[in-house]
Motif scaffolding. Structure first.
Motif, short mmCIF file in Angstrom:
data_model
loop_
_atom_site.label_atom_id
_atom_site.label_comp_id
_atom_site.label_asym_id
_atom_site.label_seq_id
_atom_site.Cartn_x
_atom_site.Cartn_y
_atom_site.Cartn_z
N SER A 146 0.37 -1.02 -0.08
CA SER A 146 0.03 -0.16 -0.12
C SER A 146 1.33 1.48 -0.01
O SER A 146 0.50 2.09 -0.43
N TYR A 147 1.92 1.74 0.80
CA TYR A 147 2.60 2.11 0.71
C TYR A 147 3.48 2.31 -0.57
O TYR A 147 4.56 1.45 -0.61
N MET A 148 3.75 3.80 -0.94
CA MET A 148 5.57 3.65 -1.75
C MET A 148 5.89 5.41 -1.18
O MET A 148 5.13 5.85 -0.97
N PHE A 149 7.28 5.27 -1.32
CA PHE A 149 8.11 5.99 -0.69
C PHE A 149 9.15 6.73 -1.98
O PHE A 149 9.56 5.16 -2.89
N ASP B 220 -4.11 7.53 -5.15
CA ASP B 220 -4.65 8.50 -5.35
C ASP B 220 -4.52 9.48 -4.56
O ASP B 220 -5.58 10.00 -3.83
N ILE B 221 -3.43 8.46 -3.15
CA ILE B 221 -3.36 9.18 -1.36
C ILE B 221 -1.54 9.71 -1.28
O ILE B 221 -1.02 8.69 -1.43
N THR B 222 -1.49 10.71 -2.23
CA THR B 222 0.35 11.40 -1.52
C THR B 222 0.23 12.24 -0.54
O THR B 222 -0.74 13.04 -0.71
N ASP B 223 1.93 12.39 -0.31
CA ASP B 223 1.70 13.59 0.81
C ASP B 223 3.02 13.93 0.59
O ASP B 223 4.49 13.69 -0.16
N LYS B 224 3.78 15.16 0.59
CA LYS B 224 4.77 15.27 0.74
C LYS B 224 5.49 14.65 1.73
O LYS B 224 5.47 14.65 3.18
N VAL C 280 4.12 14.14 -8.06
CA VAL C 280 4.28 12.33 -8.02
C VAL C 280 2.72 12.15 -8.04
O VAL C 280 1.78 13.54 -7.69
N SER C 281 2.36 11.21 -9.03
CA SER C 281 0.85 10.26 -9.27
C SER C 281 1.37 9.05 -8.79
O SER C 281 1.90 8.28 -8.97
N ARG C 282 0.09 8.59 -8.28
CA ARG C 282 -0.86 7.48 -7.98
C ARG C 282 -1.81 6.56 -8.17
O ARG C 282 -2.68 6.41 -7.61
N SER C 283 -2.55 6.93 -9.64
CA SER C 283 -3.33 6.31 -10.15
C SER C 283 -3.56 4.66 -10.05
O SER C 283 -4.46 4.31 -10.43
N LYS C 284 -2.41 4.31 -10.15
CA LYS C 284 -2.09 2.50 -10.13
C LYS C 284 -1.20 2.18 -8.46
O LYS C 284 -0.47 2.52 -8.66
#
Lengths: 112, 118
Positions: free
Chosen positions: B30-33, B53-57, B66-70
């Motif tokens: 679930s988490y990516m960095f 679809d959930i990203t943070d600085k 960044v983006s995370r569509s998948k």
């Protein structure tokens, strides 16, 4: 800002000797992890110690944690040339989004 | 290929150009960095994502998008590259698990992308 600071920054030892690296951190933690990075590669997780543990072993690795001093040490016994790498401590802070903060690393050279 | 892969491994670009670094993981973590690694600074967090679809600085997010569509992909874009963004970039993923009422978050890293901005 870095949560973990490793000491020493660099260490050179002969094969067969023990290598000790230290890590100090600033805030309360859930756990502390050690990672290894070989030259030109990504980090690889080695061992994790929880905040309520004082010592942990894994093969030739021994990790200690002193939460009162906010410090940890990683001991590699009977070092080998293949242990040559950079070692990073990483602290997982209490609360939040499981944020892991990495230190600046200790570069270990094991001379055959 | 199983695991976490980054592409390209090496990239040279010029100041002002847009650059995208790719990261793909096959574990459905679930988490990516995204981190950057510079001499004397260790690893510094640029952005992270807790799910699609959930990203943070992170600590050093200025100049990056960044983006995370998948779930499996987490590209990092330098909108207008600067020389100060010359660095080695690492992508990592994790799946936090609960043990003894605490979350354990072990990260798995890609091999890195060495970026030079001329």
């Amino acid at each position: 800002s870095q949560q973990g600071e490793e000491d020493p920054q660099a260490l050179s030892i002969q094969e067969g000797e023990n290598a000790t690296m230290n890590c100090s951190y600033k805030t309360s933690i859930n756990n502390l992890q050690w990672y290894r990075q070989n030259s030109g590669r990504g980090l690889v997780h080695l061992i994790l110690i929880r905040s309520n543990e004082r010592e942990k072993h894994s093969g030739r690795l021994r990790v200690t944690l002193d939460t009162s001093k906010k410090s940890s040490s990683l001991l590699i016994t009977a070092s080998r040339a293949a242990d040559t790498a950079s070692y990073f401590c990483a602290t997982e802070n209490s609360g939040g989004y499981q944020k892991v903060t990495f230190g600046t690393g200790t570069k270990l050279q094991v001379i055959p | 290929d199983a695991g976490i892969t980054q592409s390209p491994r090496y990239k040279i670009t010029e100041t002002g150009r847009q650059v995208t670094l790719m990261c793909h993981q096959t574990w459905s973590h679930s988490y990516m960095f995204w981190y950057r690694q510079d001499l004397g600074h260790g690893l510094r967090l640029i952005y992270y994502s807790a799910a699609a679809d959930i990203t943070d600085k992170g600590e050093v997010s200025d100049g990056y998008v960044v983006s995370r569509s998948k779930t499996e992909n987490f590209p990092l874009t330098l909108e207008s590259a600067t020389r100060s963004q010359t660095s080695v970039y690492f992508c990592a993923s994790s799946e936090p698990r609960s043990e003894w009422r605490e979350y354990i978050n072990i990260q798995y890293f890609g091999a890195g992308t060495r970026l030079s901005v001329l």
